[in-house]
Design a protein around this motif. Structure first.
Motif, short mmCIF file in Angstrom:
data_model
loop_
_atom_site.label_atom_id
_atom_site.label_comp_id
_atom_site.label_asym_id
_atom_site.label_seq_id
_atom_site.Cartn_x
_atom_site.Cartn_y
_atom_site.Cartn_z
N UNK A 172 -5.89 -7.59 -1.56
CA UNK A 172 -6.17 -6.15 -1.47
C UNK A 172 -7.23 -5.72 -2.49
N UNK A 173 -7.18 -6.32 -3.67
CA UNK A 173 -8.19 -6.03 -4.69
C UNK A 173 -9.56 -6.54 -4.24
N UNK A 174 -9.58 -7.73 -3.65
CA UNK A 174 -10.84 -8.30 -3.17
C UNK A 174 -11.43 -7.47 -2.04
N UNK A 175 -10.57 -6.87 -1.22
CA UNK A 175 -11.03 -6.02 -0.12
C UNK A 175 -11.47 -4.64 -0.59
N UNK A 176 -11.20 -4.32 -1.84
CA UNK A 176 -11.59 -3.01 -2.36
C UNK A 176 -10.63 -1.90 -2.04
N UNK A 177 -9.40 -2.24 -1.62
CA UNK A 177 -8.42 -1.22 -1.29
C UNK A 177 -7.51 -0.88 -2.48
N UNK A 178 -7.37 -1.82 -3.40
CA UNK A 178 -6.53 -1.64 -4.58
C UNK A 178 -7.34 -2.06 -5.80
N UNK A 179 -7.12 -1.39 -6.92
CA UNK A 179 -7.78 -1.79 -8.16
C UNK A 179 -6.75 -1.98 -9.26
N UNK A 180 -7.05 -2.92 -10.16
CA UNK A 180 -6.14 -3.25 -11.26
C UNK A 180 -6.76 -2.78 -12.56
N UNK A 233 -10.93 4.05 -4.62
CA UNK A 233 -11.70 5.01 -3.84
C UNK A 233 -12.08 4.41 -2.49
N UNK A 234 -12.24 3.09 -2.45
CA UNK A 234 -12.53 2.44 -1.18
C UNK A 234 -11.43 2.64 -0.17
N UNK A 235 -10.18 2.63 -0.65
CA UNK A 235 -9.05 2.87 0.24
C UNK A 235 -9.13 4.27 0.82
N UNK A 236 -9.36 5.27 -0.04
CA UNK A 236 -9.41 6.65 0.43
C UNK A 236 -10.59 6.89 1.37
N UNK A 237 -11.71 6.23 1.09
CA UNK A 237 -12.86 6.38 1.98
C UNK A 237 -12.56 5.78 3.36
N UNK A 238 -11.90 4.62 3.35
CA UNK A 238 -11.53 3.99 4.61
C UNK A 238 -10.52 4.85 5.37
N UNK A 239 -9.54 5.39 4.66
CA UNK A 239 -8.53 6.24 5.28
C UNK A 239 -9.18 7.48 5.90
N UNK A 240 -10.14 8.07 5.19
CA UNK A 240 -10.82 9.26 5.71
C UNK A 240 -11.56 8.95 7.01
N UNK A 241 -12.20 7.78 7.05
CA UNK A 241 -12.92 7.40 8.28
C UNK A 241 -11.95 7.17 9.43
N UNK A 242 -10.81 6.55 9.13
CA UNK A 242 -9.82 6.30 10.18
C UNK A 242 -9.23 7.61 10.70
N UNK A 248 -1.55 -1.12 -11.12
CA UNK A 248 -2.21 -1.15 -9.82
C UNK A 248 -2.28 0.25 -9.23
N UNK A 249 -3.41 0.58 -8.63
CA UNK A 249 -3.57 1.87 -7.99
C UNK A 249 -4.51 1.74 -6.80
N UNK A 250 -4.41 2.70 -5.89
CA UNK A 250 -5.31 2.72 -4.74
C UNK A 250 -6.73 3.03 -5.21
N UNK A 304 0.84 -1.21 0.00
CA UNK A 304 0.00 0.00 0.00
C UNK A 304 0.87 1.26 0.00
N UNK A 305 1.94 1.24 0.78
CA UNK A 305 2.84 2.39 0.80
C UNK A 305 3.53 2.58 -0.54
N UNK A 306 3.97 1.47 -1.14
CA UNK A 306 4.64 1.56 -2.44
C UNK A 306 3.69 2.09 -3.51
N UNK A 307 2.45 1.64 -3.50
CA UNK A 307 1.47 2.12 -4.48
C UNK A 307 1.18 3.59 -4.26
N UNK A 308 1.03 3.98 -2.98
CA UNK A 308 0.71 5.38 -2.66
C UNK A 308 1.82 6.32 -3.09
#
Length: 285
Positions: free
Chosen positions: A53-61, A71-80, A67-69, A18-22
């Motif tokens: 990560x793709x199955x969890x909706x955090x990364x998309x191909x 919107x699900x990742x950003x939504x989760x990050x915003x909530x955290x 590979x890129x982060x 996730x850090x490498x992709x970001x």
């Protein structure tokens, strides 16, 4: 069937990926093979964790296998981030409320609205209405000038439009976008803001910015109370609010290197805005 990696290994690998992709800034497609090379992880492990990560909706191909982060990742990050903001901020709000017998709020901006995400009310308060979760136009809220202080004049005008400001109930409410820009500039210079009956008749407030680990303005801490009482203790309250806002920023990972701006100092002249009345000597304790 390929053996699944141990949970600890998969978790550590997932964080690395996730850090490498970001942080990927190259135009070169970020494939699984490329990720393995960047992180130094086994390619088979990377492939399996990427699938998870793709199955969890955090990364998309993408179609080109890039590979890129998601919107699900950003939504989760915003909530955290908001959860951490509230969890770390609430004790600071409680401390100000208990120490100064005034109501204190943690406010965020969402577009043109400001929303209260945490509050603390002193035991002596007779207030019956909570502001928690309530929104109002950012330009008509006690945190407004603070929440807008990082925007340029052009950005403020794009956000709010060229028309008149929303209706106001404060006796000294700002009447134009130009007056708002002047007040925002005062807040930038002072690092905090004092509003004297600009939001509501008989009410004054003191607010300061909270920043995240990237130096971005993420919220404001605001003390609100009867105008004579707040203005009469403006130096004391501004010191408390600035200190709490800076402490919360540090808890969110802010450092002096996070942004060009340094934390505000409470001894600076408070930004009261172009239409706020001056503080009479007899009001100060």
């Amino acid at each position: 069937m390929a053996r699944r990696p141990a949970p600890q290994v998969a978790s550590a690998c997932g964080l690395d990926l996730l850090q490498a992709i970001a942080h990927h800034g190259s135009a070169e497609p970020l494939t699984t093979a490329r990720l393995a090379a960047i992180t130094g992880r086994d390619r088979g492990l990377v492939s399996r964790v990427v699938d998870d990560l793709c199955e969890l909706g955090l990364v998309e191909r993408r179609d080109d296998r890039h590979l890129q982060l998601s919107w699900g990742f950003f939504a989760t990050a915003a909530r955290l981030v908001e959860r951490r903001l509230v969890d770390r901020g609430q004790p600071l709000l409680d401390g100000i409320a208990a120490g100064h017998d005034e109501s204190v709020y943690l406010v965020r901006r969402h577009g043109t609205q400001s929303i209260t995400v945490a509050e603390a009310v002193p035991g002596v308060s007779v207030r019956s209405v909570s502001w928690l979760g309530r929104s109002q136009p950012v330009v008509r809220g006690d945190a407004g000038p603070v929440l807008l202080m990082d925007l340029s004049s052009a950005e403020v005008r794009r956000l709010l439009g060229a028309g008149p400001l929303p209706p106001a109930i404060g006796d000294r409410a700002l009447g134009s976008i130009h007056e708002l820009e002047e007040q925002i500039e005062l807040v930038r210079r002072a690092g905090f803001c004092v509003l004297d009956e600009q939001v509501e008749a008989g009410v004054a407030s003191v607010g300061a910015p909270v920043r995240d680990f990237q130096g971005r303005l993420t919220a404001a801490i605001v003390v609100v109370g009867p105008a004579p009482r707040v203005i009469g203790r403006v130096d004391q309250l501004s010191a408390a609010v600035v200190s709490a806002a800076h402490e919360l920023s540090l808890l969110l990972g802010y450092t002096r290197s996070s942004a060009a701006a340094t934390p505000a100092r409470a001894e600076r002249q408070p930004a009261r805005g172009p239409r706020s009345r001056p503080v009479a000597e007899g009001e100060r304790r």
